[in-house]
Design a protein around this motif. Sequence first.
Motif, PDB file in Angstrom:
ATOM      1  N   VAL A   1      31.177   0.279   8.612  1.00 39.12           N
ATOM      2  CA  VAL A   1      29.633   0.456   8.347  1.00 39.12           C
ATOM      3  C   VAL A   1      29.687   1.043   6.873  1.00 39.12           C
ATOM      4  CG1 VAL A   1      27.892   2.048   8.956  1.00 39.12           C
ATOM      5  CG2 VAL A   1      29.365   0.867  10.678  1.00 39.12           C
ATOM      6  N   SER A   2      30.418   1.923   6.275  1.00 41.64           N
ATOM      7  CA  SER A   2      30.500   2.644   5.291  1.00 41.64           C
ATOM      8  C   SER A   2      30.324   1.581   4.076  1.00 41.64           C
ATOM      9  CB  SER A   2      31.664   3.490   4.806  1.00 41.64           C
ATOM     10  OG  SER A   2      31.543   4.611   5.904  1.00 41.64           O
ATOM     11  N   GLU A   3      30.870   0.240   4.259  1.00 45.45           N
ATOM     12  CA  GLU A   3      30.904  -0.850   3.120  1.00 45.45           C
ATOM     13  C   GLU A   3      29.624  -1.086   2.680  1.00 45.45           C
ATOM     14  OE1 GLU A   3      33.291  -4.272   4.157  1.00 45.45           O
ATOM     15  OE2 GLU A   3      34.812  -2.598   5.027  1.00 45.45           O
TER      16      GLU A   3
ATOM     17  N   GLN B   1      24.015  -9.975   4.770  1.00 46.67           N
ATOM     18  CA  GLN B   1      25.338  -9.872   4.172  1.00 46.67           C
ATOM     19  C   GLN B   1      25.965  -9.558   5.467  1.00 46.67           C
ATOM     20  OE1 GLN B   1      25.979  -6.595   1.643  1.00 46.67           O
ATOM     21  NE2 GLN B   1      24.104  -7.067   0.680  1.00 46.67           N
ATOM     22  N   LEU B   2      25.598  -9.055   6.591  1.00 44.80           N
ATOM     23  CA  LEU B   2      26.276  -8.872   7.863  1.00 44.80           C
ATOM     24  C   LEU B   2      26.248 -10.148   8.778  1.00 44.80           C
ATOM     25  CD1 LEU B   2      24.825  -5.203   8.856  1.00 44.80           C
ATOM     26  CD2 LEU B   2      27.161  -5.765   8.539  1.00 44.80           C
ATOM     27  N   ARG B   3      25.258 -10.723   8.590  1.00 49.19           N
ATOM     28  CA  ARG B   3      25.374 -12.236   9.269  1.00 49.19           C
ATOM     29  C   ARG B   3      26.280 -13.196   8.753  1.00 49.19           C
ATOM     30  NH1 ARG B   3      22.034 -12.664  13.211  1.00 49.19           N
ATOM     31  NH2 ARG B   3      20.028 -11.364  13.107  1.00 49.19           N
ATOM     32  N   GLU B   4      26.516 -13.017   7.294  1.00 54.76           N
ATOM     33  CA  GLU B   4      27.618 -13.719   6.931  1.00 54.76           C
ATOM     34  C   GLU B   4      28.874 -13.460   7.473  1.00 54.76           C
ATOM     35  OE1 GLU B   4      27.455 -16.634   4.892  1.00 54.76           O
ATOM     36  OE2 GLU B   4      25.485 -16.884   5.404  1.00 54.76           O
ATOM     37  N   ARG B   5      29.141 -12.042   7.072  1.00 57.79           N
ATOM     38  CA  ARG B   5      30.342 -11.545   7.727  1.00 57.79           C
ATOM     39  C   ARG B   5      30.646 -11.866   9.166  1.00 57.79           C
ATOM     40  NH1 ARG B   5      32.601  -5.652   5.921  1.00 57.79           N
ATOM     41  NH2 ARG B   5      34.840  -5.735   6.778  1.00 57.79           N
ATOM     42  N   LEU B   6      29.754 -11.717   9.918  1.00 58.11           N
ATOM     43  CA  LEU B   6      29.618 -12.189  11.487  1.00 58.11           C
ATOM     44  C   LEU B   6      30.357 -13.654  11.369  1.00 58.11           C
ATOM     45  CD1 LEU B   6      29.529 -11.522  14.538  1.00 58.11           C
ATOM     46  CD2 LEU B   6      27.062 -12.115  14.177  1.00 58.11           C
ATOM     47  N   LYS B   7      29.683 -14.628  10.731  1.00 60.11           N
ATOM     48  CA  LYS B   7      30.069 -15.784  10.681  1.00 60.11           C
ATOM     49  C   LYS B   7      31.636 -15.882  10.214  1.00 60.11           C
ATOM     50  CE  LYS B   7      25.677 -17.894   9.493  1.00 60.11           C
ATOM     51  NZ  LYS B   7      24.997 -18.503   8.497  1.00 60.11           N
ATOM     52  N   LYS B   8      32.002 -15.375   9.414  1.00 65.81           N
ATOM     53  CA  LYS B   8      33.389 -15.487   8.975  1.00 65.81           C
ATOM     54  C   LYS B   8      34.302 -14.966  10.039  1.00 65.81           C
ATOM     55  CE  LYS B   8      32.537 -15.208   4.024  1.00 65.81           C
ATOM     56  NZ  LYS B   8      32.669 -14.403   2.727  1.00 65.81           N
ATOM     57  N   ALA B   9      33.943 -13.871  10.685  1.00 66.14           N
ATOM     58  CA  ALA B   9      34.544 -13.225  11.582  1.00 66.14           C
ATOM     59  C   ALA B   9      34.892 -14.125  12.769  1.00 66.14           C
ATOM     60  CB  ALA B   9      33.929 -11.827  12.151  1.00 66.14           C
ATOM     61  N   MET B  10      33.592 -14.593  13.176  1.00 65.47           N
ATOM     62  CA  MET B  10      33.908 -15.717  14.156  1.00 65.47           C
ATOM     63  C   MET B  10      34.722 -16.730  13.997  1.00 65.47           C
ATOM     64  SD  MET B  10      29.865 -15.858  15.231  1.00 65.47           S
ATOM     65  CE  MET B  10      29.932 -16.621  16.989  1.00 65.47           C
ATOM     66  N   LYS B  11      34.707 -17.259  12.735  1.00 69.71           N
ATOM     67  CA  LYS B  11      35.701 -18.544  12.304  1.00 69.71           C
ATOM     68  C   LYS B  11      36.986 -17.997  12.460  1.00 69.71           C
ATOM     69  CE  LYS B  11      32.408 -21.015   9.341  1.00 69.71           C
ATOM     70  NZ  LYS B  11      32.099 -21.344   7.941  1.00 69.71           N
ATOM     71  N   ASN B  12      37.206 -16.586  11.986  1.00 70.07           N
ATOM     72  CA  ASN B  12      38.665 -16.300  11.817  1.00 70.07           C
ATOM     73  C   ASN B  12      39.026 -15.753  13.286  1.00 70.07           C
ATOM     74  OD1 ASN B  12      38.782 -16.959   9.050  1.00 70.07           O
ATOM     75  ND2 ASN B  12      37.928 -14.905   8.446  1.00 70.07           N
ATOM     76  N   SER B  13      38.278 -15.586  14.203  1.00 69.21           N
ATOM     77  CA  SER B  13      38.679 -14.991  15.535  1.00 69.21           C
ATOM     78  C   SER B  13      39.042 -13.437  15.474  1.00 69.21           C
ATOM     79  CB  SER B  13      39.777 -15.777  16.146  1.00 69.21           C
ATOM     80  OG  SER B  13      39.407 -17.036  16.695  1.00 69.21           O
ATOM     81  N   ASN B  14      38.092 -12.734  14.497  1.00 68.81           N
ATOM     82  CA  ASN B  14      38.480 -11.493  14.275  1.00 68.81           C
ATOM     83  C   ASN B  14      37.244 -10.606  15.386  1.00 68.81           C
ATOM     84  OD1 ASN B  14      38.432  -8.781  13.390  1.00 68.81           O
ATOM     85  ND2 ASN B  14      38.558  -9.348  11.454  1.00 68.81           N
ATOM     86  N   ALA B  15      37.893 -10.342  16.403  1.00 68.26           N
ATOM     87  CA  ALA B  15      37.235  -9.771  17.607  1.00 68.26           C
ATOM     88  C   ALA B  15      36.598  -8.182  17.288  1.00 68.26           C
ATOM     89  CB  ALA B  15      38.157  -9.706  18.718  1.00 68.26           C
ATOM     90  N   PHE B  16      37.519  -7.601  16.308  1.00 68.88           N
ATOM     91  CA  PHE B  16      36.979  -6.264  15.969  1.00 68.88           C
ATOM     92  C   PHE B  16      35.729  -6.220  15.257  1.00 68.88           C
ATOM     93  CE2 PHE B  16      36.911  -3.248  12.298  1.00 68.88           C
ATOM     94  CZ  PHE B  16      36.544  -2.167  12.831  1.00 68.88           C
ATOM     95  N   GLU B  17      35.729  -7.228  14.194  1.00 72.12           N
ATOM     96  CA  GLU B  17      34.588  -7.310  13.185  1.00 72.12           C
ATOM     97  C   GLU B  17      33.276  -7.947  14.063  1.00 72.12           C
ATOM     98  OE1 GLU B  17      34.827  -8.921   9.298  1.00 72.12           O
ATOM     99  OE2 GLU B  17      36.333  -7.439   8.808  1.00 72.12           O
ATOM    100  N   LYS B  18      33.572  -8.711  14.702  1.00 74.70           N
ATOM    101  CA  LYS B  18      32.498  -9.559  15.471  1.00 74.70           C
ATOM    102  C   LYS B  18      31.794  -8.453  16.510  1.00 74.70           C
ATOM    103  CE  LYS B  18      34.863 -12.482  17.660  1.00 74.70           C
ATOM    104  NZ  LYS B  18      35.181 -13.882  18.646  1.00 74.70           N
ATOM    105  N   SER B  19      32.729  -7.585  16.919  1.00 69.77           N
ATOM    106  CA  SER B  19      32.177  -6.708  17.892  1.00 69.77           C
ATOM    107  C   SER B  19      31.000  -5.502  17.283  1.00 69.77           C
ATOM    108  CB  SER B  19      33.218  -5.850  18.587  1.00 69.77           C
ATOM    109  OG  SER B  19      32.827  -4.705  19.542  1.00 69.77           O
TER     110      SER B  19
END
Length: 129
Positions: free
Chosen positions: A73-75, A6-24
């Motif tokens: 993290v709580s999610e 789940q975290l890896r999938e969210r990381l992929k989405k964060a990278m596609k969306n240029s979401n630096a906070f979530e990527k970090s």
Amino acid sequence: MTIEEQLRERLKKAMKNSNAFEKSIIRVILSEFYYKNDGKPLNDEEAKKALTKIRKDLLETNTDLSKLEAELVSEYLPKSMTEKEIEDALMALLLVNEGIEFKPLKALFDQHYPGQNGAIVAKHIKELI
């Protein structure tokens, strides 16, 4: 899907969306997972323990950014029950398992309701037995 997946999938989405906070924060979490298990993937129980520690550390830091990171993290952790919900759940387990001792009841509760505050659970078990 495991927590790590789940975290890896969210990381992929964060990278596609240029979401630096979530990527970090997700990269930090994933690196902590691998550090904890000598480079091997963690199972969900181990991942929950690692996430609980990460959340605790973030909340202790007590900055605006760390609070936002702790929310992310709580999610991936079980929702915390109120004391009333814990007491009600213990009562239900006691009704089904008459005469059960402290340790088996605690283990049964933890199996059905993982990630709850152990001190509060133990307090209510002592009151009910």
